[in-house]
Write a protein that holds these residues in place. Sequence first.
Motif, short mmCIF file in Angstrom:
data_model
loop_
_atom_site.label_atom_id
_atom_site.label_comp_id
_atom_site.label_asym_id
_atom_site.label_seq_id
_atom_site.Cartn_x
_atom_site.Cartn_y
_atom_site.Cartn_z
N ASN A 76 0.74 -1.17 0.09
CA ASN A 76 -0.04 -0.03 0.12
C ASN A 76 0.85 1.15 0.22
O ASN A 76 0.69 2.13 -0.65
CB ASN A 76 -1.10 -0.03 1.06
N LEU A 77 2.06 1.23 0.61
CA LEU A 77 2.86 2.32 0.89
C LEU A 77 3.38 2.56 -0.67
O LEU A 77 3.80 3.48 -0.97
CB LEU A 77 3.75 2.40 1.83
N LEU A 78 3.87 1.47 -1.27
CA LEU A 78 4.28 1.45 -2.50
C LEU A 78 3.36 2.14 -3.56
O LEU A 78 3.77 2.94 -4.56
CB LEU A 78 4.84 0.28 -3.00
N LEU A 120 -5.74 8.04 -0.69
CA LEU A 120 -4.50 8.04 0.28
C LEU A 120 -4.98 8.00 1.93
O LEU A 120 -4.60 7.19 2.69
CB LEU A 120 -3.72 9.35 0.28
N GLU A 121 -6.00 8.74 2.15
CA GLU A 121 -6.74 8.86 3.59
C GLU A 121 -7.20 7.36 3.88
O GLU A 121 -7.06 6.90 5.07
CB GLU A 121 -7.62 9.80 3.60
N LYS A 122 -7.95 6.78 2.92
CA LYS A 122 -8.37 5.46 3.06
C LYS A 122 -7.50 4.39 3.29
O LYS A 122 -7.54 3.60 4.34
CB LYS A 122 -9.42 5.12 2.07
N SER A 182 5.03 12.02 0.96
CA SER A 182 5.87 11.15 0.01
C SER A 182 7.32 10.87 0.79
O SER A 182 7.95 9.86 0.67
CB SER A 182 6.11 11.88 -1.40
N ASP A 183 7.85 12.02 1.25
CA ASP A 183 9.25 11.78 2.02
C ASP A 183 9.19 10.76 3.06
O ASP A 183 9.90 9.82 3.23
CB ASP A 183 9.65 13.14 2.62
N GLU A 184 8.01 10.71 3.90
CA GLU A 184 7.92 9.79 4.92
C GLU A 184 7.71 8.46 4.21
O GLU A 184 8.13 7.38 4.89
CB GLU A 184 6.63 10.06 5.64
N ILE A 185 6.96 8.40 3.33
CA ILE A 185 6.60 7.05 2.60
C ILE A 185 8.29 6.28 2.16
O ILE A 185 8.42 5.23 2.27
CB ILE A 185 5.61 7.06 1.51
N LYS A 186 8.80 7.34 1.59
CA LYS A 186 10.17 7.02 1.11
C LYS A 186 11.00 6.43 2.02
O LYS A 186 11.96 5.64 1.83
CB LYS A 186 10.95 7.98 0.31
N ARG A 187 11.04 7.35 3.01
CA ARG A 187 11.62 7.03 4.48
C ARG A 187 11.39 5.44 4.83
O ARG A 187 12.44 4.51 5.15
CB ARG A 187 11.53 8.03 5.36
N THR A 188 10.23 5.39 5.20
CA THR A 188 9.62 3.92 5.34
C THR A 188 10.00 2.82 4.49
O THR A 188 10.63 1.79 5.09
CB THR A 188 8.01 3.73 5.58
N LEU A 189 9.87 2.83 3.30
CA LEU A 189 10.19 2.12 2.32
C LEU A 189 11.87 1.80 1.95
O LEU A 189 12.27 0.96 1.33
CB LEU A 189 9.84 2.28 0.96
N GLY A 190 12.60 2.96 2.60
CA GLY A 190 14.00 2.94 2.37
C GLY A 190 14.55 3.31 0.85
O GLY A 190 15.35 2.86 0.64
N VAL A 191 13.88 4.32 0.36
CA VAL A 191 13.96 4.46 -1.04
C VAL A 191 15.00 5.60 -1.03
O VAL A 191 14.99 6.61 -0.26
CB VAL A 191 12.65 5.05 -1.77
N LYS A 192 16.10 5.54 -1.52
CA LYS A 192 17.16 6.58 -1.87
C LYS A 192 16.64 7.87 -2.59
O LYS A 192 16.34 7.17 -3.87
CB LYS A 192 18.48 5.81 -2.18
N GLU A 193 16.77 8.77 -2.43
CA GLU A 193 16.42 9.98 -3.43
C GLU A 193 17.85 9.92 -4.45
O GLU A 193 18.97 9.60 -4.17
CB GLU A 193 16.59 11.31 -2.60
#
Length: 197
Positions: A76-78, A120-122, A182-193
Amino acid sequence: MDLMINDQQITLLHPSVNQVVDSINNLLNQDNYYSHMIADGVEIYDDCATYLAGHLADIQTLEVKTKTLMEFIHDNLLLAKDYLDRAIPRVIHLTDRFYKNPSKEDWLAFEELLDGVQWLEKMLTAIDRTNKHPENWGQYTAIFSSLQKVLKNVEEALQSGDTVLIADLVLYEIEPLLKRLSDEIKRTLGVKEQSET
């Protein structure tokens, strides 16, 4: 109809759509979350109840695919990350149009933005109801609390027909909140900028 979920199988004789849905819900447990179903080889991801209503009499085997809690959260975060990656760049163009004179297409794009925020809210509400959350979950809830307040202001601007205020709210309040999310989701997923070169 044979209904299969994980290692469980039951036979339903002349079931209704509600009986099938109730049976699925009864067979799911706290460690498994619904993903999709396969009806006689046909994968169904969206609007399963409608599909069942139209094909129930013909379905011989209905297999329900599940995900673990961590897979559910990750997937879901992806999806949310992918949506935000597409939506955020469009916001600038949309606000430019609202500062001028929005067309019918601009209003449709604005409606799509609001639908996306609602989705997104749901999705985040569904994750919030689970018993595990990402480490930075407090940031998610703070962002959505702020976003809900802004959406109330957007509703008032819509009622008054103030397109400049709508553009201001989208550009200066919604767009930064979507970027933070978006930044928080990327942080959670470990996505590098990716660095810009």
